[in-house]
Scaffold this motif. Sequence first.
Motif, PDB file in Angstrom:
ATOM      1  N   VAL A 172       0.886  -1.168   0.000  1.00  0.00           N
ATOM      2  CA  VAL A 172       0.000   0.000   0.000  1.00  0.00           C
ATOM      3  C   VAL A 172       0.920   1.214   0.000  1.00  0.00           C
ATOM      4  N   ALA A 173       0.871   1.994  -1.069  1.00  0.00           N
ATOM      5  CA  ALA A 173       1.744   3.168  -1.184  1.00  0.00           C
ATOM      6  C   ALA A 173       0.938   4.407  -0.850  1.00  0.00           C
ATOM      7  N   GLY A 174       1.316   5.069   0.241  1.00  0.00           N
ATOM      8  CA  GLY A 174       0.588   6.257   0.703  1.00  0.00           C
ATOM      9  C   GLY A 174      -0.229   5.908   1.931  1.00  0.00           C
ATOM     10  N   ALA A 175       0.041   6.615   3.038  1.00  0.00           N
ATOM     11  CA  ALA A 175      -0.652   6.317   4.301  1.00  0.00           C
ATOM     12  C   ALA A 175      -1.552   7.470   4.719  1.00  0.00           C
ATOM     13  N   GLY A 176      -2.335   7.981   3.756  1.00  0.00           N
ATOM     14  CA  GLY A 176      -3.435   8.889   4.085  1.00  0.00           C
ATOM     15  C   GLY A 176      -4.637   8.045   4.486  1.00  0.00           C
ATOM     16  N   ARG A 219       9.847   6.891   2.410  1.00  0.00           N
ATOM     17  CA  ARG A 219      10.248   6.220   1.172  1.00  0.00           C
ATOM     18  C   ARG A 219       9.104   6.284   0.164  1.00  0.00           C
ATOM     19  N   ALA A 220       9.409   6.763  -1.043  1.00  0.00           N
ATOM     20  CA  ALA A 220       8.368   6.883  -2.075  1.00  0.00           C
ATOM     21  C   ALA A 220       8.326   5.625  -2.920  1.00  0.00           C
ATOM     22  N   PHE A 221       7.143   5.098  -3.142  1.00  0.00           N
ATOM     23  CA  PHE A 221       7.003   3.941  -4.027  1.00  0.00           C
ATOM     24  C   PHE A 221       7.231   4.394  -5.472  1.00  0.00           C
ATOM     25  N   TYR A 223     -11.639  14.759  -2.771  1.00  0.00           N
ATOM     26  CA  TYR A 223     -12.446  13.899  -1.907  1.00  0.00           C
ATOM     27  C   TYR A 223     -12.450  14.490  -0.509  1.00  0.00           C
ATOM     28  N   ASP A 224     -13.594  14.526   0.144  1.00  0.00           N
ATOM     29  CA  ASP A 224     -13.578  14.708   1.578  1.00  0.00           C
ATOM     30  C   ASP A 224     -13.096  13.394   2.195  1.00  0.00           C
ATOM     31  N   MET A 225     -12.745  13.440   3.483  1.00  0.00           N
ATOM     32  CA  MET A 225     -12.178  12.231   4.095  1.00  0.00           C
ATOM     33  C   MET A 225     -13.147  11.060   4.066  1.00  0.00           C
ATOM     34  N   ASP A 226     -14.420  11.347   4.279  1.00  0.00           N
ATOM     35  CA  ASP A 226     -15.391  10.240   4.278  1.00  0.00           C
ATOM     36  C   ASP A 226     -15.508   9.619   2.890  1.00  0.00           C
ATOM     37  N   GLN A 227     -15.367  10.471   1.860  1.00  0.00           N
ATOM     38  CA  GLN A 227     -15.435   9.921   0.489  1.00  0.00           C
ATOM     39  C   GLN A 227     -14.191   9.086   0.186  1.00  0.00           C
ATOM     40  N   ALA A 228     -13.037   9.553   0.686  1.00  0.00           N
ATOM     41  CA  ALA A 228     -11.805   8.770   0.477  1.00  0.00           C
ATOM     42  C   ALA A 228     -11.920   7.431   1.208  1.00  0.00           C
ATOM     43  N   MET A 229     -12.507   7.467   2.404  1.00  0.00           N
ATOM     44  CA  MET A 229     -12.670   6.215   3.159  1.00  0.00           C
ATOM     45  C   MET A 229     -13.678   5.294   2.452  1.00  0.00           C
ATOM     46  N   GLY A 280      -1.253  11.389   5.879  1.00  0.00           N
ATOM     47  CA  GLY A 280      -1.541  12.177   4.680  1.00  0.00           C
ATOM     48  C   GLY A 280      -1.880  13.612   5.054  1.00  0.00           C
ATOM     49  N   ASN A 281      -2.825  14.187   4.369  1.00  0.00           N
ATOM     50  CA  ASN A 281      -3.142  15.592   4.594  1.00  0.00           C
ATOM     51  C   ASN A 281      -3.995  15.838   5.828  1.00  0.00           C
ATOM     52  N   ALA A 282      -4.412  14.782   6.498  1.00  0.00           N
ATOM     53  CA  ALA A 282      -5.134  14.974   7.767  1.00  0.00           C
ATOM     54  C   ALA A 282      -4.170  14.854   8.957  1.00  0.00           C
ATOM     55  N   GLY A 317      -3.961  22.266   7.005  1.00  0.00           N
ATOM     56  CA  GLY A 317      -5.253  22.973   6.980  1.00  0.00           C
ATOM     57  C   GLY A 317      -6.309  22.224   7.777  1.00  0.00           C
ATOM     58  N   SER A 318      -7.331  22.956   8.186  1.00  0.00           N
ATOM     59  CA  SER A 318      -8.378  22.406   9.057  1.00  0.00           C
ATOM     60  C   SER A 318      -9.053  21.188   8.445  1.00  0.00           C
ATOM     61  N   HIS A 319      -9.203  20.152   9.236  1.00  0.00           N
ATOM     62  CA  HIS A 319      -9.909  18.946   8.796  1.00  0.00           C
ATOM     63  C   HIS A 319     -11.014  18.587   9.783  1.00  0.00           C
ATOM     64  N   GLY A 325      -7.519   7.259  -4.022  1.00  0.00           N
ATOM     65  CA  GLY A 325      -7.269   8.426  -3.184  1.00  0.00           C
ATOM     66  C   GLY A 325      -7.319   9.704  -4.005  1.00  0.00           C
ATOM     67  N   ARG A 326      -7.153  10.817  -3.313  1.00  0.00           N
ATOM     68  CA  ARG A 326      -7.351  12.108  -3.986  1.00  0.00           C
ATOM     69  C   ARG A 326      -6.259  12.388  -5.021  1.00  0.00           C
ATOM     70  N   LEU A 327      -5.013  11.923  -4.738  1.00  0.00           N
ATOM     71  CA  LEU A 327      -3.910  12.176  -5.665  1.00  0.00           C
ATOM     72  C   LEU A 327      -3.930  11.188  -6.825  1.00  0.00           C
ATOM     73  N   GLY A 328      -4.292   9.953  -6.502  1.00  0.00           N
ATOM     74  CA  GLY A 328      -4.328   8.912  -7.542  1.00  0.00           C
ATOM     75  C   GLY A 328      -5.495   9.117  -8.494  1.00  0.00           C
TER      76      GLY A 328
HETATM   77  C1  LIG Z   1      -7.008  22.577   2.682  1.00  0.00           C
HETATM   78  C2  LIG Z   1      -7.825  21.313   2.749  1.00  0.00           C
HETATM   79  C3  LIG Z   1      -8.738  21.153   3.776  1.00  0.00           C
HETATM   80  C4  LIG Z   1      -9.507  19.986   3.839  1.00  0.00           C
HETATM   81  N1  LIG Z   1     -10.441  19.878   4.831  1.00  0.00           N
HETATM   82  C5  LIG Z   1     -11.202  18.769   4.889  1.00  0.00           C
HETATM   83  C6  LIG Z   1     -12.214  18.653   5.888  1.00  0.00           C
HETATM   84  O1  LIG Z   1     -12.444  19.557   6.698  1.00  0.00           O
HETATM   85  N2  LIG Z   1     -12.949  17.507   5.920  1.00  0.00           N
HETATM   86  C7  LIG Z   1     -12.754  16.486   5.014  1.00  0.00           C
HETATM   87  O2  LIG Z   1     -13.447  15.470   5.096  1.00  0.00           O
HETATM   88  N3  LIG Z   1     -11.783  16.576   4.072  1.00  0.00           N
HETATM   89  C8  LIG Z   1     -11.018  17.687   3.988  1.00  0.00           C
HETATM   90  N4  LIG Z   1     -10.045  17.784   3.018  1.00  0.00           N
HETATM   91  C9  LIG Z   1      -9.806  16.636   2.130  1.00  0.00           C
HETATM   92  C10 LIG Z   1      -8.826  15.620   2.762  1.00  0.00           C
HETATM   93  O3  LIG Z   1      -7.558  16.231   2.894  1.00  0.00           O
HETATM   94  C11 LIG Z   1      -8.768  14.381   1.858  1.00  0.00           C
HETATM   95  O4  LIG Z   1     -10.039  13.769   1.863  1.00  0.00           O
HETATM   96  C12 LIG Z   1      -7.761  13.328   2.321  1.00  0.00           C
HETATM   97  O5  LIG Z   1      -6.485  13.879   2.443  1.00  0.00           O
HETATM   98  C13 LIG Z   1      -7.732  12.209   1.294  1.00  0.00           C
HETATM   99  O6  LIG Z   1      -6.875  11.182   1.748  1.00  0.00           O
HETATM  100  P1  LIG Z   1      -5.942  10.390   0.737  1.00  0.00           P
HETATM  101  O7  LIG Z   1      -5.450   9.219   1.474  1.00  0.00           O
HETATM  102  O8  LIG Z   1      -6.673  10.175  -0.539  1.00  0.00           O
HETATM  103  O9  LIG Z   1      -4.771  11.414   0.355  1.00  0.00           O
HETATM  104  P2  LIG Z   1      -3.612  12.032   1.252  1.00  0.00           P
HETATM  105  O10 LIG Z   1      -4.125  12.387   2.592  1.00  0.00           O
HETATM  106  O11 LIG Z   1      -2.988  13.100   0.437  1.00  0.00           O
HETATM  107  O12 LIG Z   1      -2.582  10.822   1.413  1.00  0.00           O
HETATM  108  C14 LIG Z   1      -1.775  10.396   0.342  1.00  0.00           C
HETATM  109  C15 LIG Z   1      -0.456   9.965   0.925  1.00  0.00           C
HETATM  110  O13 LIG Z   1       0.339   9.364  -0.114  1.00  0.00           O
HETATM  111  C16 LIG Z   1       1.684   9.729   0.112  1.00  0.00           C
HETATM  112  N5  LIG Z   1       2.430   9.529  -1.134  1.00  0.00           N
HETATM  113  C17 LIG Z   1       2.447  10.292  -2.251  1.00  0.00           C
HETATM  114  N6  LIG Z   1       3.219   9.733  -3.192  1.00  0.00           N
HETATM  115  C18 LIG Z   1       3.710   8.589  -2.677  1.00  0.00           C
HETATM  116  C19 LIG Z   1       4.573   7.564  -3.155  1.00  0.00           C
HETATM  117  N7  LIG Z   1       5.088   7.601  -4.406  1.00  0.00           N
HETATM  118  N8  LIG Z   1       4.876   6.538  -2.343  1.00  0.00           N
HETATM  119  C20 LIG Z   1       4.374   6.483  -1.077  1.00  0.00           C
HETATM  120  N9  LIG Z   1       3.570   7.426  -0.569  1.00  0.00           N
HETATM  121  C21 LIG Z   1       3.221   8.460  -1.364  1.00  0.00           C
HETATM  122  C22 LIG Z   1       1.577  11.171   0.556  1.00  0.00           C
HETATM  123  O14 LIG Z   1       2.768  11.569   1.239  1.00  0.00           O
HETATM  124  C23 LIG Z   1       0.367  11.125   1.472  1.00  0.00           C
HETATM  125  O15 LIG Z   1       0.728  10.849   2.805  1.00  0.00           O
HETATM  126  C24 LIG Z   1      -9.316  18.958   2.890  1.00  0.00           C
HETATM  127  C25 LIG Z   1      -8.389  19.139   1.861  1.00  0.00           C
HETATM  128  C26 LIG Z   1      -7.675  20.314   1.770  1.00  0.00           C
HETATM  129  C27 LIG Z   1      -6.746  20.503   0.605  1.00  0.00           C
END
Ligand SMILES: Cc1cc2nc3c(=O)[nH]c(=O)nc-3n(C[C@H](O)[C@H](O)[C@H](O)COP(=O)(O)OP(=O)(O)OC[C@H]3O[C@@H](n4cnc5c(N)ncnc54)[C@H](O)[C@@H]3O)c2cc1C
Length: 354
Positions: free
Chosen positions: A7-11, A199-201, A337-343, A39-41, A57-59, A329-332
């Motif tokens: 699993v690459a990425g621990a958001g 470490r980046a995958f 996505y809000d967090m609940d949508q990502a979950m 991740g971003n939370a 930023g606020s989550h 996930g949001r980057l892939g």
């Molecule tokens: C400013 C802001 C405020 C927000 N506020 C809210 C809120 O109030 N409520 C809410 O529900 N949602 C909020 N969100 C959305 C929330 O941040 C996302 O839903 C959440 O981050 C999605 O999780 P994720 O796992 O998809 O991505 P991420 O949290 O970004 O996790 C992805 C992880 O992958 C890692 N990664 C990247 N590349 C690689 C690689 N090559 N190898 C290994 N790891 C890698 C990254 O370092 C990161 O840790 C907000 C977003 C922003 C931008």
Amino acid sequence: MTDEVIVAGAGIWGCTVARRLAEAGRRVRVIEARAAIGGNARCETDAETGIEVHVYGSHIFHTHDPAVWDYVRRFVDFNGYQHKVLVKYRGKVYHLPLGLTLVNKFFGVELSPGELKDFMADEAHSTAVFDAFFRGYTSKQWGRPPEEIDPSIIKRVPVRDNYDTNYYNDYWQGIPASGYNSLFERLLDHPNVSVECGRAFSLDDWDGRTRVYYSGPIDALFGFRYGALPWRSLRFETERLDVADFQGTSVMNYTEAEIPYTRIHEFKHYHPELKDVMACGRTIICREYPQPWKSGDEPYYPINDESSVALVAKYRAEAAKLPNLVVGGRLGDYRYYDMDQAMAAALAATAQGC
Ligand SMILES: Cc1cc2nc3c(=O)[nH]c(=O)nc-3n(C[C@H](O)[C@H](O)[C@H](O)COP(=O)(O)OP(=O)(O)OC[C@H]3O[C@@H](n4cnc5c(N)ncnc54)[C@H](O)[C@@H]3O)c2cc1C
């Protein structure tokens, strides 16, 4: 396919996927590019004040999805925090969303439920509200001059014909009582899971047979071979102040175009139940400045336009050629996505348990 999965990425997406696969009996190797999970939370608790600082930023966790709410509460309890967003315009403070509280104060009227819709249908009223609360904020947020912001946006902004100032419509919301990081730590706390941070995958390190669940940027995975996907970025300026309470609320929006930041976060208000933290004579605030994204910056908001839609389709086509690769996930997915949508997406991606 081997017994181990990566699993690459621990958001929230990656941690949920990892937990589900571990409980399905797989050996899960989590690889996280940053120095820490979440991740971003991700949050950091300030050692001196005990304030939980939201690093990116606020989550606020909020959801209408009972499956997500049940799942997340297996790992953490929520503190009952209800999110309100206040907005400061020309020295006065109003409550979002657009409803009776805001409109009555702004125009100095006493509209009753049932009268708001007709009042806002008057173009002079809707234009005044748009100019005060949306035009400047949106232009700062997206880096476009106010003239390019379509006033019809106001027509799409939900209007509440009542005094409800709860920001979200979702049924459930709150902040993990034990902090956001505990959610991620507990999701990954399973004997089948190992975690490697810093470490980046990369596809170069992959044998092609081990199943990979990847939640980093999809363009980076393929070496940006078709070009970089565009993002909007943010800069956070954090400040420690010698006052117990700076603004009396967790988030204050600033809608005037001349003020360079969009909001000020004051993190202690996310945990009103922590009486010692609230009473502490110091506080931590953070100003949020939107900025253009360039390679190396944190990507925050995907910019969905015709060219980015075409570009992401090319990368998805590349990913589809690799049968043991799941991108999410949001980057892939290159999707906000809000967090609940990502979950929810992570639960769906692992519904078959493989
Ligand atoms: C400013 C802001 C405020 C927000 N506020 C809210 C809120 O109030 N409520 C809410 O529900 N949602 C909020 N969100 C959305 C929330 O941040 C996302 O839903 C959440 O981050 C999605 O999780 P994720 O796992 O998809 O991505 P991420 O949290 O970004 O996790 C992805 C992880 O992958 C890692 N990664 C990247 N590349 C690689 C690689 N090559 N190898 C290994 N790891 C890698 C990254 O370092 C990161 O840790 C907000 C977003 C922003 C931008």
